[in-house]
Design a protein around this motif. Structure first.
Motif, PDB file in Angstrom:
ATOM      1  N   ILE A   4       0.847  -1.292   0.008  1.00 12.22           N
ATOM      2  CA  ILE A   4       0.193  -0.063  -0.055  1.00 12.22           C
ATOM      3  C   ILE A   4       0.689   1.383  -0.036  1.00 12.22           C
ATOM      4  O   ILE A   4       2.077   1.524   0.886  1.00 12.22           O
ATOM      5  CB  ILE A   4      -0.876   0.095   1.329  1.00 12.22           C
ATOM      6  N   PRO A   5       0.613   2.280  -0.879  1.00 17.94           N
ATOM      7  CA  PRO A   5       1.560   3.265  -0.917  1.00 17.94           C
ATOM      8  C   PRO A   5       1.704   4.228   0.259  1.00 17.94           C
ATOM      9  O   PRO A   5       0.224   4.476   0.924  1.00 17.94           O
ATOM     10  CB  PRO A   5       1.022   4.114  -2.267  1.00 17.94           C
ATOM     11  N   SER A   6       2.703   4.688   0.878  1.00 28.01           N
ATOM     12  CA  SER A   6       2.623   5.484   1.923  1.00 28.01           C
ATOM     13  C   SER A   6       2.457   7.077   1.737  1.00 28.01           C
ATOM     14  O   SER A   6       2.198   7.788   2.515  1.00 28.01           O
ATOM     15  CB  SER A   6       3.927   5.112   2.642  1.00 28.01           C
ATOM     16  N   SER A   7       2.459   7.167   0.388  1.00 29.75           N
ATOM     17  CA  SER A   7       2.305   8.784  -0.049  1.00 29.75           C
ATOM     18  C   SER A   7       1.715   8.686  -1.401  1.00 29.75           C
ATOM     19  O   SER A   7       1.637   7.889  -2.024  1.00 29.75           O
ATOM     20  CB  SER A   7       3.464   9.672   0.185  1.00 29.75           C
ATOM     21  N   ALA A   8       1.146   9.935  -1.592  1.00 31.16           N
ATOM     22  CA  ALA A   8       0.396  10.008  -2.927  1.00 31.16           C
ATOM     23  C   ALA A   8       1.611  10.147  -3.856  1.00 31.16           C
ATOM     24  O   ALA A   8       2.632  10.541  -3.803  1.00 31.16           O
ATOM     25  CB  ALA A   8      -0.288  11.387  -3.086  1.00 31.16           C
ATOM     26  N   GLU A   9       1.340   9.410  -5.307  1.00 26.15           N
ATOM     27  CA  GLU A   9       2.073   9.723  -6.314  1.00 26.15           C
ATOM     28  C   GLU A   9       2.144  11.006  -7.235  1.00 26.15           C
ATOM     29  O   GLU A   9       3.514  11.405  -7.350  1.00 26.15           O
ATOM     30  CB  GLU A   9       1.579   8.548  -7.489  1.00 26.15           C
ATOM     31  N   LYS A  10       1.263  11.670  -7.053  1.00 30.08           N
ATOM     32  CA  LYS A  10       1.195  13.150  -7.612  1.00 30.08           C
ATOM     33  C   LYS A  10       0.370  14.001  -6.745  1.00 30.08           C
ATOM     34  O   LYS A  10      -0.515  13.319  -6.010  1.00 30.08           O
ATOM     35  CB  LYS A  10       0.589  13.283  -8.995  1.00 30.08           C
ATOM     36  N   ILE A  11       0.478  15.420  -6.596  1.00 34.21           N
ATOM     37  CA  ILE A  11      -0.139  16.180  -5.688  1.00 34.21           C
ATOM     38  C   ILE A  11      -0.493  17.401  -6.685  1.00 34.21           C
ATOM     39  O   ILE A  11       0.395  17.958  -7.079  1.00 34.21           O
ATOM     40  CB  ILE A  11       0.309  16.429  -4.448  1.00 34.21           C
ATOM     41  N   LEU A  12      -1.746  17.853  -7.007  1.00 31.70           N
ATOM     42  CA  LEU A  12      -2.064  19.176  -7.551  1.00 31.70           C
ATOM     43  C   LEU A  12      -2.628  20.086  -6.556  1.00 31.70           C
ATOM     44  O   LEU A  12      -3.750  19.705  -5.824  1.00 31.70           O
ATOM     45  CB  LEU A  12      -2.963  18.765  -8.889  1.00 31.70           C
ATOM     46  N   ASP A  13      -2.547  21.349  -7.057  1.00 34.55           N
ATOM     47  CA  ASP A  13      -3.362  22.285  -6.310  1.00 34.55           C
ATOM     48  C   ASP A  13      -4.613  22.332  -6.767  1.00 34.55           C
ATOM     49  O   ASP A  13      -4.975  22.500  -8.020  1.00 34.55           O
ATOM     50  CB  ASP A  13      -2.494  23.564  -6.349  1.00 34.55           C
TER      51      ASP A  13
END
Length: 436
Positions: A113-122
């Motif tokens: 399970i990923p521990s953080s997001a792959e991408k983040i957009l505003d």
């Protein structure tokens, strides 16, 4: 001169004469209706899934523009930069030991399970409203997101961003892609539904029929269903001039969730009245649902049909319920349920494995991955700082996009099609083997 108080009137006694003096306030025990904000009181009673939040003022926006010298639109759907890694004072050998330990534990766990997001957009001006549906991902790999009174399109393949037409005078309350990947339905608080041809950046037509905002939309081929705060569901045939086929009336409060089954034979609707209704979509004219289910104890917005089993529907309840329930829609029976621990805002099934992901509001701002039918929680995806209200699944079924009241859009690589690939490889291997 003396005075006495009773209710809203003050009695002044002077020289043996009593003179009533009207008070502008209210007594500690007897309320003054003229001093009450009845509209706000009604909002707090009816919109039970939304806590009143401080609204941003034009002054704060103007101040930010002057101080930061940045264009407001330059921030829309722009990548967030990850903060630099903090310098550690832990000895190098200890760090090496911890790294080896974590690597070993990951190898033992077959499901990562990923521990953080792959991408983040505003996503500035993302509306924090439980009852709306402001995000959708098309089969042509384009994400539509409504920010206040404008709709923006983000191409997940190229990263290009464009705004669909000019901002309107009314807030956008729902978006939904048709199966062709080019037609976008947009619901608004002006009671209408607009159909847009995205490739031409042109509005095709406007559908009328509701008397309040349209908070949810669902497609099944040429049939578009819209749910509204006026408690009605309207089925539209977008091919013909007289588009309104039927008005479905069962809910007594705002309709906030709509979802068609994969084969299009059934429509599930959820409302702020805590009801879950199952409709037969054949003919689309019956105003009586097949099932009217009342097991949830809060608003029902999160809905999802299982892609691997006919008549299996999952639904999630609001703050007072916090439960995900699984239904056999042929009989109306609740076959299983699980306490999710917090407000369930949305729900998505994996297309390749028997898993699902739920997004949550009060009090855990996270996404959770579940295995079905054991209903064991595989893991939690954390990072959002506000309610995770809206989610959508990528065309390949691997990535989940989530949008929250913290004005960010995050991409999570949750599901994997590896089991399907393994089955195909096994099948191809067996074809080349002679079994006697």
């Amino acid at each position: 001169s003396t005075q006495s108080t009773w209710g809203l009137t003050t009695i002044m006694v002077e020289d043996g004469k009593c003179t009533p003096v009207k008070r502008t306030g209210s007594d500690r025990f007897i309320p003054n209706r003229f001093a009450m904000d009845l509209d706000m009181s009604n909002f707090n009673l009816v919109c039970k899934e939304n806590y009143p939040v401080e609204q941003r003022t034009e002054y704060r926006k103007s101040l930010a523009r002057q101080l930061l010298k940045e264009s407001h639109e330059n921030k829309i759907l722009a990548f967030k930069q990850k903060p630099p890694q903090a310098t550690s004072h832990i000895p190098a050998l200890k760090l090496l030991y911890q790294h080896k330990k974590e690597s070993c534990s990951r190898q033992r766990n077959s499901r990562v399970i990923p521990s953080s997001a792959e991408k983040i957009l505003d996503a500035p001006d993302m509306v924090d409203d439980y009852y709306l549906n402001l995000l959708d991902w098309s089969c042509s790999n384009v994400i539509a997101v409504a920010l206040s009174n404008a709709v923006f399109l983000w191409n997940a393949g190229s990263g290009d961003v464009c705004r669909l037409a000019e901002p309107s005078a009314h807030s956008i309350t729902s978006v939904s892609w048709a199966g062709d990947g080019n037609t976008l339905a947009i619901g608004s608080d002006d009671t209408t539904v607009q159909l847009w041809d995205v490739s031409r950046q042109k509005k095709v037509r406007t559908l009328h029929g509701h008397s309040a905002r349209v908070g949810c939309l669902a497609w099944s081929a040429h049939l578009l269903s819209s749910g509204s705060r006026d408690t009605k569901i309207i089925n539209h045939d977008v091919r013909v001039r007289e588009h309104a086929l039927a008005s479905l009336v069962c809910h007594t409060q705002e309709v906030c969730g709509l979802k068609y089954s994969p084969d299009g034979s059934q429509l599930a609707s959820g409302g702020n009245d805590n009801k879950l209704c199952i409709w037969d979509s054949a003919g689309c004219t019956s105003s009586t649902p097949r099932h009217e289910l009342t097991s949830h104890t809060a608003a029902v917005k999160a809905l999802g049909w299982a892609p691997f089993q006919r008549n299996l529907l999952a639904s999630g309840g609001g703050t007072q319920d916090r439960t995900v329930r699984f239904w056999n829609t042929a009989t109306g029976e609740c076959v299983s349920s699980v306490d999710a621990g917090s407000q369930v805002c949305s729900l998505l099934w994996s297309r390749h494995t028997r898993e699902l992901v739920t997004s949550h509001g009060f009090t855990d701002f996270q996404l959770s991955v579940w295995r079905f039918p054991s209903l064991t929680r595989i893991g939690d995806l954390k990072g959002h700082e506000s309610r995770v209200l809206y989610t959508a699944l990528s065309p390949d079924g691997k990535t989940v996009v989530s949008a929250a009241g913290d004005e960010t859009i995050r991409f999570w690589k949750v599901f994997d099609s590896e089991p399907k690939k393994k089955r195909e490889e096994l099948a191809s291997t067996l074809r080349g083997v002679n079994i006697r």
